[in-house]
Design a protein around this motif. Sequence first.
Motif: not given
Length: 170
Positions: A119-131
């Motif tokens: 999660x720390x490597x992501x900035x896109x909310x959609x990607x965080x939600x998917x993870x």
Amino acid sequence: MTLIEEPNELMSKLREEFKACGIAFVITKKLTNAPINGATRWVSPEKALIQMSIRWKWVDIFWFSLFHELGHILIDNKKDFNVDLIKNKIDDHKEKEIDIFARDSLIPLEKYIQLEKKVSDLRNMAEIYNIVVLFAKEIGVHPGIVIGRLQHEKKVPLNMNRLRMRYDWI
């Protein structure tokens, strides 16, 4: 059971499971001027009582509070009576130990650390939600519990509530 979204079905199953373990389980409405999430006490040497408030409807807060109360049953002395108040003045080692029990029972620490790194490597909310959805499925808990913990530990913004379900209590 965290995946059961219908509150009445969930409460029925929880009561059944707890009864089999010698624990009475009660849900109460929010008490005015009493910021209580839960209380635990032993009503006899073999029977415990967990009483949960429905003041918070968020899935993550409910389950954390429930596991916190279970921690009191498993860790505390049977003579203790435990009422957990919001922003209480108790800074007790035992309360911290029980919080850790609740936190790590819902989401195992080793797996959570791996999630944090992703999660720390992501900035896109959609990607965080998917993870988060994939992670929650992998460990078998409601994704709202995962996002709630990430929010609580300030790993994602507090406005990321799409996965945080609210129970609609009847």
